[in-house]
Design an enzyme around this catalytic site. Structure first.
Site, mmCIF file in Angstrom:
data_model
loop_
_atom_site.group_PDB
_atom_site.id
_atom_site.type_symbol
_atom_site.label_atom_id
_atom_site.label_comp_id
_atom_site.label_asym_id
_atom_site.label_seq_id
_atom_site.Cartn_x
_atom_site.Cartn_y
_atom_site.Cartn_z
ATOM 1 N N LYS A 33 -66.257 -65.583 10.380
ATOM 2 C CA LYS A 33 -66.242 -66.162 11.725
ATOM 3 C C LYS A 33 -67.180 -67.380 11.794
ATOM 4 C CE LYS A 33 -69.051 -64.286 14.976
ATOM 5 N NZ LYS A 33 -69.921 -65.328 15.573
ATOM 6 N N ASN A 34 -68.385 -67.214 11.236
ATOM 7 C CA ASN A 34 -69.378 -68.280 11.388
ATOM 8 C C ASN A 34 -69.109 -69.492 10.502
ATOM 9 O OD1 ASN A 34 -70.617 -66.761 13.300
ATOM 10 N ND2 ASN A 34 -72.417 -66.228 12.078
ATOM 11 N N ARG A 55 -65.803 -59.869 19.492
ATOM 12 C CA ARG A 55 -66.108 -61.292 19.283
ATOM 13 C C ARG A 55 -66.166 -61.609 17.792
ATOM 14 N NH1 ARG A 55 -71.435 -63.039 21.438
ATOM 15 N NH2 ARG A 55 -70.765 -64.724 20.105
ATOM 16 N N ARG A 113 -82.952 -69.241 22.353
ATOM 17 C CA ARG A 113 -82.066 -70.082 21.528
ATOM 18 C C ARG A 113 -81.818 -71.479 22.080
ATOM 19 N NH1 ARG A 113 -77.152 -66.253 19.622
ATOM 20 N NH2 ARG A 113 -77.069 -67.507 17.757
ATOM 21 N N PRO A 114 -82.839 -72.317 22.097
ATOM 22 C CA PRO A 114 -82.640 -73.699 22.556
ATOM 23 C C PRO A 114 -81.823 -74.510 21.544
ATOM 24 C CG PRO A 114 -84.863 -73.415 21.699
ATOM 25 C CD PRO A 114 -84.212 -72.062 21.648
ATOM 26 N N ARG A 127 -72.017 -69.370 22.233
ATOM 27 C CA ARG A 127 -72.950 -70.469 21.974
ATOM 28 C C ARG A 127 -72.408 -71.507 20.999
ATOM 29 N NH1 ARG A 127 -78.234 -71.196 21.975
ATOM 30 N NH2 ARG A 127 -78.092 -72.076 19.903
ATOM 31 N N ASP A 160 -78.458 -61.203 11.104
ATOM 32 C CA ASP A 160 -77.197 -60.612 11.579
ATOM 33 C C ASP A 160 -76.905 -59.253 10.943
ATOM 34 O OD1 ASP A 160 -76.781 -62.695 13.276
ATOM 35 O OD2 ASP A 160 -75.174 -63.641 12.132
ATOM 36 N N CYS A 189 -79.461 -66.023 25.751
ATOM 37 C CA CYS A 189 -78.461 -65.014 25.414
ATOM 38 C C CYS A 189 -79.215 -63.734 25.157
ATOM 39 C CB CYS A 189 -77.653 -65.442 24.200
ATOM 40 S SG CYS A 189 -78.640 -65.450 22.727
ATOM 41 N N ASP A 243 -82.795 -77.867 21.058
ATOM 42 C CA ASP A 243 -83.615 -79.083 20.979
ATOM 43 C C ASP A 243 -83.485 -79.783 19.629
ATOM 44 O OD1 ASP A 243 -84.987 -76.570 20.284
ATOM 45 O OD2 ASP A 243 -86.613 -77.889 19.631
HETATM 46 C C1 UD1 Z 1 -76.169 -68.925 13.674
HETATM 47 C C2 UD1 Z 1 -75.138 -67.823 13.629
HETATM 48 C C3 UD1 Z 1 -75.740 -66.513 14.105
HETATM 49 C C4 UD1 Z 1 -77.011 -66.190 13.320
HETATM 50 C C5 UD1 Z 1 -77.971 -67.375 13.314
HETATM 51 C C6 UD1 Z 1 -79.154 -67.167 12.395
HETATM 52 C C7 UD1 Z 1 -73.078 -69.024 14.011
HETATM 53 C C8 UD1 Z 1 -71.937 -69.303 14.918
HETATM 54 N N1 UD1 Z 1 -74.031 -68.193 14.476
HETATM 55 O O1 UD1 Z 1 -76.556 -69.093 15.030
HETATM 56 O O2 UD1 Z 1 -74.794 -65.469 13.932
HETATM 57 O O3 UD1 Z 1 -77.662 -65.085 13.908
HETATM 58 O O4 UD1 Z 1 -77.289 -68.562 12.865
HETATM 59 O O5 UD1 Z 1 -78.739 -66.878 11.113
HETATM 60 O O6 UD1 Z 1 -73.118 -69.495 12.895
HETATM 61 N N2 UD1 Z 1 -83.623 -72.863 17.266
HETATM 62 C C9 UD1 Z 1 -84.413 -73.699 18.030
HETATM 63 N N3 UD1 Z 1 -83.939 -74.949 18.354
HETATM 64 C C10 UD1 Z 1 -82.731 -75.375 17.945
HETATM 65 C C11 UD1 Z 1 -81.930 -74.522 17.169
HETATM 66 C C12 UD1 Z 1 -82.403 -73.271 16.839
HETATM 67 O O7 UD1 Z 1 -85.533 -73.323 18.431
HETATM 68 O O8 UD1 Z 1 -82.359 -76.520 18.288
HETATM 69 C C13 UD1 Z 1 -84.117 -71.517 16.899
HETATM 70 C C14 UD1 Z 1 -83.288 -70.404 17.527
HETATM 71 O O9 UD1 Z 1 -83.708 -70.107 18.840
HETATM 72 C C15 UD1 Z 1 -83.505 -69.269 16.565
HETATM 73 C C16 UD1 Z 1 -83.616 -69.978 15.208
HETATM 74 O O10 UD1 Z 1 -83.932 -71.338 15.504
HETATM 75 O O11 UD1 Z 1 -84.719 -68.615 16.852
HETATM 76 C C17 UD1 Z 1 -82.363 -69.948 14.346
HETATM 77 O O12 UD1 Z 1 -81.253 -70.350 15.128
HETATM 78 P P1 UD1 Z 1 -79.950 -71.025 14.507
HETATM 79 O O13 UD1 Z 1 -80.016 -70.975 13.037
HETATM 80 O O14 UD1 Z 1 -79.751 -72.340 15.159
HETATM 81 O O15 UD1 Z 1 -78.806 -70.031 15.005
HETATM 82 P P2 UD1 Z 1 -77.355 -70.402 15.477
HETATM 83 O O16 UD1 Z 1 -76.838 -71.571 14.732
HETATM 84 O O17 UD1 Z 1 -77.310 -70.430 16.960
#
Ligand code: UD1
Length: 418
Positions: free
Chosen positions: A22-23, A397, A122-123, A93, A305, A117, A125
């Protein structure tokens, strides 16, 4: 509202096939926004998040035709909207993955902020700062990100932390930027490598995907392509843990052991026997399970995950295990539900201490997010008596036909709709 009724205990045995990831599919679908030609994706899992992404792309002018596990994405003509509305992004997301490609291809994107969520704040930024580094003008208003750039320009950008979605968004944006982009402190997940492979098929020039630093030489345009998605390592991991949890013997075919190394090492230390085939994995358990600590971390660390599923397993292991969640700040919602089934788990900030083994007993429990739901299903398989897992729309999902796969392994699981 759908629920699972599970009659336990079960011992899982047999062979199932892994679905596509999926991811990896979600960013691959978003990549259709980078081209005017059709994109054909194979081994697409039939799960709700994929249908949500298809609806979002339809809104953005990309038509989709699905035939079994093959999805054909056909971009439409001009005059299409450039916005990802709140109603769709709040459901998933990963909707923010359209930001980079929309901006790069159309010069403008308006994407709803995903908001919090169940598993944390999960920002995004890092996605935004990266796009700004490539020359985008980003404003936030009325809950939306508005990003503009006539032409993105390659630059050096260092992520504040490895972010999967952030790395994917920047990879897609930089593919069409003018000049060279150097991304540092990138996420290294196999799904990123798969996206880079697809982009390369479309004509992008990318070096280093799967490593800390990725270099992208922007090109003027990208073509259509055909691509087969990698196996879902989290789905495979979930079924292997289910096998361990029920003292079973399960083979998952069509999967890649290398992507699951951190889980397989832990399972082996915990006493599971693991056999690696060419593209299959077999797990069996003969002796008792031993408690083993885990710390989640970005790839190649132990995946967040699989944390909830691993915790369910540790309730059956001999001894005390400490599970530390470092990726998300609020990812222990399965703990009180496991407690209702008899598990003994203490939480202290980002640490959970699991005291095992405990005999679990069937109960009515509620799924709160995708992987927490899987954890409760696993607990239900091992528990004595009937477990009812409520709100399994979370499970739908990300897991394709979970009840069918579990039944094929001998589990007594029914989907009950009301
Ligand atoms: C993806 C996966 C999700 C998995 C996660 C971590 C998909 C669709 N989803 O989510 O299943 O749990 O990776 O392996 O692929 N963060 C920030 N700022 C940002 C981006 C991220 O602070 O701009 C933080 C997040 O809050 C979190 C961490 O970085 O604590 C990792 O998040 P991220 O790797 O971005 O997760 P996703 O891509 O949302």
């Amino acid at each position: 509202m759908n629920r699972f009724h599970i009659q336990g205990p079960n011992r899982l045995a047999g062979t199932i096939e892994a679905g596509g990831a999926k991811n990896a599919t979600l960013p691959a679908m978003a990549a259709s926004l980078l081209t005017d030609e059709p994109l054909v994706l194979r081994r697409v899992p039939r799960v709700q998040d994929i249908r949500t992404m298809a609806r979002l792309l339809e809104h953005l002018g990309v038509e989709n035709e699905a035939d079994d596990e093959v999805v054909r994405l056909v971009p439409g003509g001009p005059g299409r909207p450039d916005d990802a509305p709140y109603e769709l992004v709040k459901q998933m997301r990963a909707g923010v993955l359209v930001l980079g490609p929309l901006l790069a291809r159309r010069g403008h994107a308006r994407v709803s902020l995903p908001g919090g969520c169940a598993i944390g704040v999960r920002p995004i930024d890092q996605h935004l700062a990266g796009l700004e580094a490539l020359g985008a003008e980003v404003t936030l208003e009325h809950g939306y990100v508005d990003a503009r750039a006539k032409q993105l320009v390659g630059a050096r950008y260092r992520f504040g932390m490895p972010t999967v979605g952030g790395t994917e968004n920047l990879l897609m944006a930089a593919a069409l930027a003018r000049g060279t982009t150097r991304l540092e402190n990138c996420a290294r997940e196999p799904e990123i490598v798969d996206l880079a492979r697809l982009l390369a098929r479309m004509g992008a020039q990318i070096e280093g995907a799967g490593q800390d630093t990725i270099k992208i030489q922007g090109v003027e345009s990208l073509s259509g392509a055909e691509h087969s998605i990698i196996a879902d390592r989290i789905e495979t991991g979930t079924y292997l843990v289910a096998a361990a949890m029920t003292g079973g013997d399960v083979t998952v075919t069509g999967t890649r052991a290398a992507d699951l190394a951190p889980l397989l090492e832990k399972l082996a230390e915990a006493g599971c026997r693991i056999e690696l085939g060419d593209d299959s994995l077999r797990l069996s358990l003969e002796g008792p399970l031993r408690a083993r600590d885990v710390v989640t971390a970005p790839h190649p660390g132990f995946p967040t995950d699989l944390q909830a599923q691993y915790m369910a397993l540790m309730t059956q292991a001999d001894g005390v295990s400490t599970i530390c969640e470092t990726v998300f700040e609020n990812r222990f919602q399965h703990v009180p539900e496991l407690g209702r089934m008899g598990a003994h788990i203490e939480i202290d900030g980002s640490y959970a201490r699991v005291h095992g083994p405990t005999g679990l007993s069937g109960a009515k429990v509620m799924a709160t997010d995708l992987r927490a739901s899987a954890c409760l299903v696993l607990a239900g398989l091992a528990a004595e008596g009937r477990t009812v897992v409520d709100r399994i729309y979370h499970l739908d999902r990300g897991y394709e036909a979970m009840e069918h796969k579990l039944r094929a392994l001998g589990a007594r699981v029914e989907r009950v709709s009301e």
